[in-house]
Design a protein around this motif. Structure first.
Motif, PDB file in Angstrom:
ATOM      1  N   THR A  41      -6.648   6.146 -21.498  1.00 33.63           N
ATOM      2  CA  THR A  41      -6.828   4.936 -20.734  1.00 33.63           C
ATOM      3  C   THR A  41      -7.607   5.193 -19.421  1.00 33.63           C
ATOM      4  OG1 THR A  41      -4.904   4.502 -21.843  1.00 33.63           O
ATOM      5  CG2 THR A  41      -5.364   3.053 -19.954  1.00 33.63           C
ATOM      6  N   PHE A  42      -8.658   4.567 -18.965  1.00 33.93           N
ATOM      7  CA  PHE A  42      -9.271   5.001 -17.846  1.00 33.93           C
ATOM      8  C   PHE A  42      -9.253   3.602 -16.973  1.00 33.93           C
ATOM      9  CE2 PHE A  42     -13.551   4.391 -15.843  1.00 33.93           C
ATOM     10  CZ  PHE A  42     -13.193   5.461 -14.646  1.00 33.93           C
ATOM     11  N   PRO A  43      -8.259   3.908 -15.727  1.00 29.63           N
ATOM     12  CA  PRO A  43      -8.550   2.970 -14.644  1.00 29.63           C
ATOM     13  C   PRO A  43      -9.750   2.798 -14.015  1.00 29.63           C
ATOM     14  CG  PRO A  43      -7.198   4.995 -13.912  1.00 29.63           C
ATOM     15  CD  PRO A  43      -7.998   5.369 -15.215  1.00 29.63           C
ATOM     16  N   ASP A  93     -12.338  19.350  -7.903  1.00 29.22           N
ATOM     17  CA  ASP A  93     -13.116  19.658  -6.578  1.00 29.22           C
ATOM     18  C   ASP A  93     -11.992  18.792  -5.628  1.00 29.22           C
ATOM     19  OD1 ASP A  93     -15.068  20.579  -7.498  1.00 29.22           O
ATOM     20  OD2 ASP A  93     -16.591  18.929  -7.210  1.00 29.22           O
ATOM     21  N   ARG A  94     -11.592  17.722  -5.969  1.00 26.32           N
ATOM     22  CA  ARG A  94     -10.564  17.101  -4.813  1.00 26.32           C
ATOM     23  C   ARG A  94      -9.433  17.706  -4.648  1.00 26.32           C
ATOM     24  NH1 ARG A  94     -12.034  10.820  -3.842  1.00 26.32           N
ATOM     25  NH2 ARG A  94     -14.313  11.165  -4.063  1.00 26.32           N
ATOM     26  N   LYS A  95      -8.734  18.368  -6.022  1.00 22.39           N
ATOM     27  CA  LYS A  95      -7.700  19.036  -5.865  1.00 22.39           C
ATOM     28  C   LYS A  95      -7.871  20.456  -4.692  1.00 22.39           C
ATOM     29  CE  LYS A  95      -4.078  21.457  -8.700  1.00 22.39           C
ATOM     30  NZ  LYS A  95      -3.784  22.060  -9.828  1.00 22.39           N
ATOM     31  N   GLU A  99      -7.198  16.852  -1.376  1.00 24.10           N
ATOM     32  CA  GLU A  99      -7.192  15.400  -1.300  1.00 24.10           C
ATOM     33  C   GLU A  99      -6.391  14.932  -2.525  1.00 24.10           C
ATOM     34  OE1 GLU A  99     -11.409  15.705   0.722  1.00 24.10           O
ATOM     35  OE2 GLU A  99     -11.453  14.683  -1.256  1.00 24.10           O
ATOM     36  N   LYS A 100      -6.232  13.515  -2.679  1.00 28.55           N
ATOM     37  CA  LYS A 100      -5.784  13.096  -3.692  1.00 28.55           C
ATOM     38  C   LYS A 100      -6.642  13.609  -5.129  1.00 28.55           C
ATOM     39  CE  LYS A 100      -2.978   8.932  -2.727  1.00 28.55           C
ATOM     40  NZ  LYS A 100      -2.977   7.417  -2.564  1.00 28.55           N
ATOM     41  N   TYR A 101      -6.013  13.518  -6.194  1.00 28.09           N
ATOM     42  CA  TYR A 101      -6.975  13.964  -7.231  1.00 28.09           C
ATOM     43  C   TYR A 101      -6.261  13.095  -8.611  1.00 28.09           C
ATOM     44  CZ  TYR A 101      -3.310  17.669  -8.049  1.00 28.09           C
ATOM     45  OH  TYR A 101      -2.427  18.352  -8.517  1.00 28.09           O
TER      46      TYR A 101
HETATM   47  C1  HEC Z   1     -15.719  11.307  -7.829  1.00 20.68           C
HETATM   48  C2  HEC Z   1     -14.334  11.240  -8.101  1.00 20.68           C
HETATM   49  C3  HEC Z   1     -13.670  11.235  -9.440  1.00 20.68           C
HETATM   50  C4  HEC Z   1     -14.297  10.883 -10.602  1.00 20.68           C
HETATM   51  C5  HEC Z   1     -15.964  10.971 -11.037  1.00 20.68           C
HETATM   52  C6  HEC Z   1     -13.278  10.490 -11.553  1.00 20.68           C
HETATM   53  N1  HEC Z   1     -12.054  10.587 -10.969  1.00 20.68           N
HETATM   54 FE1  HEC Z   1     -10.409  10.061 -12.034  1.00 20.68          FE
HETATM   55  N2  HEC Z   1      -9.377   9.987 -10.192  1.00 20.68           N
HETATM   56  C7  HEC Z   1     -10.042  10.535  -8.960  1.00 20.68           C
HETATM   57  C8  HEC Z   1      -8.953  10.266  -7.900  1.00 20.68           C
HETATM   58  C9  HEC Z   1      -9.176  10.786  -6.379  1.00 20.68           C
HETATM   59  C10 HEC Z   1      -7.786   9.948  -8.620  1.00 20.68           C
HETATM   60  C11 HEC Z   1      -6.425   9.685  -7.884  1.00 20.68           C
HETATM   61  C12 HEC Z   1      -6.049   8.468  -7.087  1.00 20.68           C
HETATM   62  C13 HEC Z   1      -5.062   8.155  -6.567  1.00 20.68           C
HETATM   63  O1  HEC Z   1      -3.900   8.885  -7.014  1.00 20.68           O
HETATM   64  O2  HEC Z   1      -5.001   7.266  -5.768  1.00 20.68           O
HETATM   65  C14 HEC Z   1      -7.912   9.643 -10.159  1.00 20.68           C
HETATM   66  C15 HEC Z   1      -7.205   9.486 -10.994  1.00 20.68           C
HETATM   67  C16 HEC Z   1      -7.280   9.545 -12.152  1.00 20.68           C
HETATM   68  C17 HEC Z   1      -6.210   8.967 -13.339  1.00 20.68           C
HETATM   69  C18 HEC Z   1      -4.757   8.891 -12.997  1.00 20.68           C
HETATM   70  C19 HEC Z   1      -4.460   7.395 -12.803  1.00 20.68           C
HETATM   71  C20 HEC Z   1      -3.172   6.918 -12.447  1.00 20.68           C
HETATM   72  O3  HEC Z   1      -2.447   6.090 -12.718  1.00 20.68           O
HETATM   73  O4  HEC Z   1      -2.352   8.092 -11.998  1.00 20.68           O
HETATM   74  C21 HEC Z   1      -7.035   9.088 -14.519  1.00 20.68           C
HETATM   75  C22 HEC Z   1      -6.555   8.835 -15.814  1.00 20.68           C
HETATM   76  C23 HEC Z   1      -8.273   9.435 -14.346  1.00 20.68           C
HETATM   77  N3  HEC Z   1      -8.512   9.614 -12.719  1.00 20.68           N
HETATM   78  C24 HEC Z   1      -9.207   9.531 -15.107  1.00 20.68           C
HETATM   79  C25 HEC Z   1     -10.748   9.987 -14.902  1.00 20.68           C
HETATM   80  C26 HEC Z   1     -11.813   9.762 -16.107  1.00 20.68           C
HETATM   81  C27 HEC Z   1     -11.803   9.534 -17.543  1.00 20.68           C
HETATM   82  C28 HEC Z   1     -12.803   9.888 -15.450  1.00 20.68           C
HETATM   83  C29 HEC Z   1     -14.508   9.741 -15.993  1.00 20.68           C
HETATM   84  C30 HEC Z   1     -14.821   8.983 -16.774  1.00 20.68           C
HETATM   85  C31 HEC Z   1     -12.783  10.059 -14.114  1.00 20.68           C
HETATM   86  N4  HEC Z   1     -11.171  10.070 -13.893  1.00 20.68           N
HETATM   87  C32 HEC Z   1     -13.499  10.346 -13.093  1.00 20.68           C
HETATM   88  C33 HEC Z   1     -11.403  10.715  -8.704  1.00 20.68           C
HETATM   89  C34 HEC Z   1     -12.204  10.769  -9.809  1.00 20.68           C
END
Ligand code: HEC
Ligand code: HEC
Ligand code: HEC
Length: 112
Positions: A41-43, A93-95, A99-101
């Motif tokens: 489930t991709f937000p 990278d963010r971890k 940073e928030k990751y």
């Molecule tokens: C360039 C950075 C970046 C990329 C690319 C990225 N993410 Fe993230 N993602 C983040 C960050 C930063 C957070 C945490 C945001 C927060 O907690 O406020 C996050 C959070 C999430 C979460 C958790 C959401 C939650 O409700 O806790 C999921 C699931 C996720 N990402 C899936 C993906 C998927 C699947 C992809 C690829 C299609 C992706 N992300 C690509 C930066 C990225």
């Protein structure tokens, strides 16, 4: 044109542009196919807030529903290429940067 008609047209214009705008941003949340590990489930909109450039992801697949899986089916993208090269890469990278990751463990993304 009378005033009420003008107002009606204005409201119609605002509503239709809002719909076009909402559409161009894509769905708020998207279920991605995750093979044997289960779907993801991709937000989507949440990422618009953390990633300021659409092309970070959309350089590899177009802004059409199903484009990611279609590119994999055609062999344009390898299995797990986006997962490792885009999603996990950024989260790790963010971890590292303190940073928030997002999730870095399998079950953090493959929840369905
Ligand atoms: C360039 C950075 C970046 C990329 C690319 C990225 N993410 Fe993230 N993602 C983040 C960050 C930063 C957070 C945490 C945001 C927060 O907690 O406020 C996050 C959070 C999430 C979460 C958790 C959401 C939650 O409700 O806790 C999921 C699931 C996720 N990402 C899936 C993906 C998927 C699947 C992809 C690829 C299609 C992706 N992300 C690509 C930066 C990225
Ligand atoms: C972190 C990765 C990521 C970022 C950043 C991102 N998208 Fe997406 N987007 C996706 C994924 C994954 C899909 C689903 C593709 C599929 O269905 O195969 C998608 C699908 C879409 C779609 C197709 C309709 C839909 O919702 O299925 C549109 C339109 C779209 N994105 C617009 C945007 C726009 C505009 C931006 C920048 C503001 C953006 N995206 C940024 C990952 C991203
Ligand atoms: C940040 C989110 C995220 C994490 C963490 C994650 N995945 Fe994925 N995974 C995805 C996405 C998105 C896809 C679909 C796109 C792709 O294949 O690149 C995917 C696809 C897959 C596929 C299907 C490939 C295919 O096409 O058959 C498998 C298998 C998989 N992941 C296993 C894993 C395993 C094992 C782990 C833990 C080591 C893991 N994933 C961690 C997001 C994630």
């Amino acid at each position: 044109m009378n005033k009420r008609l003008m107002l009606f047209c204005l409201v119609l214009l605002i509503l239709s542009s809002a719909i076009v705008f909402a559409h161009s941003k894509g769905k708020e949340e998207i279920i991605l196919q995750g093979g044997k590990m289960g779907n993801i489930t991709f937000p989507h909109h949440m990422h618009h807030g953390v990633v300021n450039d659409c092309m970070v992801c959309h350089k590899d697949f177009s802004r059409e529903p199903g484009s990611l899986q279609a590119a994999k089916d055609k062999g344009v993208l390898k299995k797990k290429q986006i997962m490792n090269g885009t999603c996990l890469k950024c989260h790790k990278d963010r971890k590292k940067a303190g940073e928030k990751y997002g999730p870095v463990s399998c079950s953090g993304c493959h929840t369905k």
